[in-house]
Design a protein around this motif. Structure first.
Motif, PDB file in Angstrom:
ATOM      1  N   ALA A  45       0.828  -1.205   0.000  1.00  6.84           N
ATOM      2  CA  ALA A  45       0.000   0.000   0.000  1.00  6.84           C
ATOM      3  C   ALA A  45       0.864   1.257   0.000  1.00  6.84           C
ATOM      4  N   GLY A  46       2.019   1.200   0.628  1.00  7.40           N
ATOM      5  CA  GLY A  46       2.904   2.358   0.696  1.00  7.40           C
ATOM      6  C   GLY A  46       3.757   2.563  -0.535  1.00  7.40           C
ATOM      7  N   ARG A  47       3.790   1.576  -1.421  1.00  4.40           N
ATOM      8  CA  ARG A  47       4.610   1.680  -2.629  1.00  4.40           C
ATOM      9  C   ARG A  47       3.927   2.624  -3.614  1.00  4.40           C
ATOM     10  N   LEU A  48       4.657   3.590  -4.117  1.00  2.77           N
ATOM     11  CA  LEU A  48       4.085   4.606  -5.000  1.00  2.77           C
ATOM     12  C   LEU A  48       4.166   4.181  -6.460  1.00  2.77           C
ATOM     13  N   THR A  49       3.151   4.560  -7.204  1.00  4.44           N
ATOM     14  CA  THR A  49       3.139   4.364  -8.653  1.00  4.44           C
ATOM     15  C   THR A  49       2.868   5.714  -9.312  1.00  4.44           C
ATOM     16  N   THR A  50       3.086   5.775 -10.598  1.00  6.60           N
ATOM     17  CA  THR A  50       2.899   6.989 -11.380  1.00  6.60           C
ATOM     18  C   THR A  50       1.901   6.703 -12.492  1.00  6.60           C
ATOM     19  N   GLN A  51       1.159   7.709 -12.864  1.00  6.29           N
ATOM     20  CA  GLN A  51       0.249   7.561 -13.995  1.00  6.29           C
ATOM     21  C   GLN A  51       1.035   7.720 -15.305  1.00  6.29           C
ATOM     22  N   LYS A  52       0.593   7.044 -16.327  1.00  2.00           N
ATOM     23  CA  LYS A  52       1.240   7.127 -17.638  1.00  2.00           C
ATOM     24  C   LYS A  52       0.986   8.504 -18.251  1.00  2.00           C
ATOM     25  N   ARG A  53       2.059   9.116 -18.737  1.00  4.10           N
ATOM     26  CA  ARG A  53       1.949  10.424 -19.401  1.00  4.10           C
ATOM     27  C   ARG A  53       1.522  10.210 -20.846  1.00  4.10           C
ATOM     28  N   ILE A  54       0.604  11.008 -21.289  1.00  3.33           N
ATOM     29  CA  ILE A  54       0.125  10.919 -22.671  1.00  3.33           C
ATOM     30  C   ILE A  54       0.869  11.953 -23.511  1.00  3.33           C
ATOM     31  N   LEU A  55       1.439  11.504 -24.625  1.00  4.78           N
ATOM     32  CA  LEU A  55       2.179  12.410 -25.507  1.00  4.78           C
ATOM     33  C   LEU A  55       1.211  13.309 -26.265  1.00  4.78           C
ATOM     34  N   ASP A  56       1.579  14.590 -26.389  1.00  2.00           N
ATOM     35  CA  ASP A  56       0.781  15.466 -27.239  1.00  2.00           C
ATOM     36  C   ASP A  56       1.195  15.259 -28.692  1.00  2.00           C
ATOM     37  N   GLU A  57       0.544  15.926 -29.597  1.00  2.05           N
ATOM     38  CA  GLU A  57       0.784  15.705 -31.028  1.00  2.05           C
ATOM     39  C   GLU A  57       2.230  16.034 -31.418  1.00  2.05           C
ATOM     40  N   GLN A  59       4.954  15.920 -29.494  1.00  2.00           N
ATOM     41  CA  GLN A  59       5.826  14.880 -28.951  1.00  2.00           C
ATOM     42  C   GLN A  59       5.725  13.591 -29.771  1.00  2.00           C
ATOM     43  N   ARG A  60       4.516  13.281 -30.210  1.00  2.00           N
ATOM     44  CA  ARG A  60       4.310  12.077 -31.021  1.00  2.00           C
ATOM     45  C   ARG A  60       5.029  12.197 -32.369  1.00  2.00           C
ATOM     46  N   GLN A  61       4.988  13.388 -32.975  1.00  2.00           N
ATOM     47  CA  GLN A  61       5.683  13.603 -34.244  1.00  2.00           C
ATOM     48  C   GLN A  61       7.196  13.474 -34.068  1.00  2.00           C
ATOM     49  N   ILE A  62       7.719  14.021 -32.986  1.00  2.00           N
ATOM     50  CA  ILE A  62       9.160  13.904 -32.713  1.00  2.00           C
ATOM     51  C   ILE A  62       9.534  12.438 -32.551  1.00  2.00           C
ATOM     52  N   LEU A  63       8.745  11.689 -31.787  1.00  3.62           N
ATOM     53  CA  LEU A  63       9.006  10.270 -31.585  1.00  3.62           C
ATOM     54  C   LEU A  63       8.980   9.524 -32.920  1.00  3.62           C
ATOM     55  N   ASN A  64       7.996   9.795 -33.749  1.00  2.00           N
ATOM     56  CA  ASN A  64       7.912   9.127 -35.062  1.00  2.00           C
ATOM     57  C   ASN A  64       9.105   9.472 -35.951  1.00  2.00           C
TER      58      ASN A  64
END
Length: 137
Positions: A45-57, A59-64
């Motif tokens: 219960a004490g272990r922390l997690t992070t939400q997945k970040r969604i790439l904007d358009e 960032q997606r173009q740079i990745l592609n």
């Protein structure tokens, strides 16, 4: 200390109570196992997690663009650094991992980046990628 006086004696047995089975004897210690589970649950219960970040358009173009450049230069096995999201097995969310290695190819059917050491990374989970050819910042 010598036990010569008792070492060869017969094991005492009660005339009124039957011998306890091994399962029943082991069950006497079961409450301690429950404490371990409780401690594990508190730690989880004490272990922390992070939400997945969604790439904007953008960032997606740079990745592609970076992935396309890698495909063009794949015979050179360029060194890459990839930041990607790994979903947690037990809780909602996950964590970000960084892996470094030499790019080998892209599995377009399963949408994965393949490194020379056979590590695979789902493209949909990549947040940032940079390589020795150009930087994607």
């Amino acid at each position: 200390m010598s036990y010569d006086d008792i070492i060869h004696m017969k094991h005492p047995t009660s005339p009124h109570h039957p011998r306890m089975s091994m399962n029943n004897r082991a069950a006497q210690f079961a409450p301690f196992a429950a404490l371990k589970t409780h401690v594990d649950k508190i730690s989880e219960a004490g272990r922390l997690t992070t939400q997945k970040r969604i790439l904007d358009e953008d960032q997606r173009q740079i990745l592609n663009r970076v992935l396309s450049d890698l495909l063009i230069h794949k015979k050179e096995y360029p060194f890459i650094t990839v930041d990607y999201f790994v979903e947690d097995e037990y809780k909602e969310g996950g964590s970000y991992m960084t892996v470094r290695g030499q790019f080998k190819d892209i599995d377009e059917i399963n949408k994965r980046v393949i490194l020379l050491d056979k590590t695979t990374i789902p493209i949909d989970d990549i947040y940032h990628i940079s390589n020795s050819l150009c930087k994607a910042d």
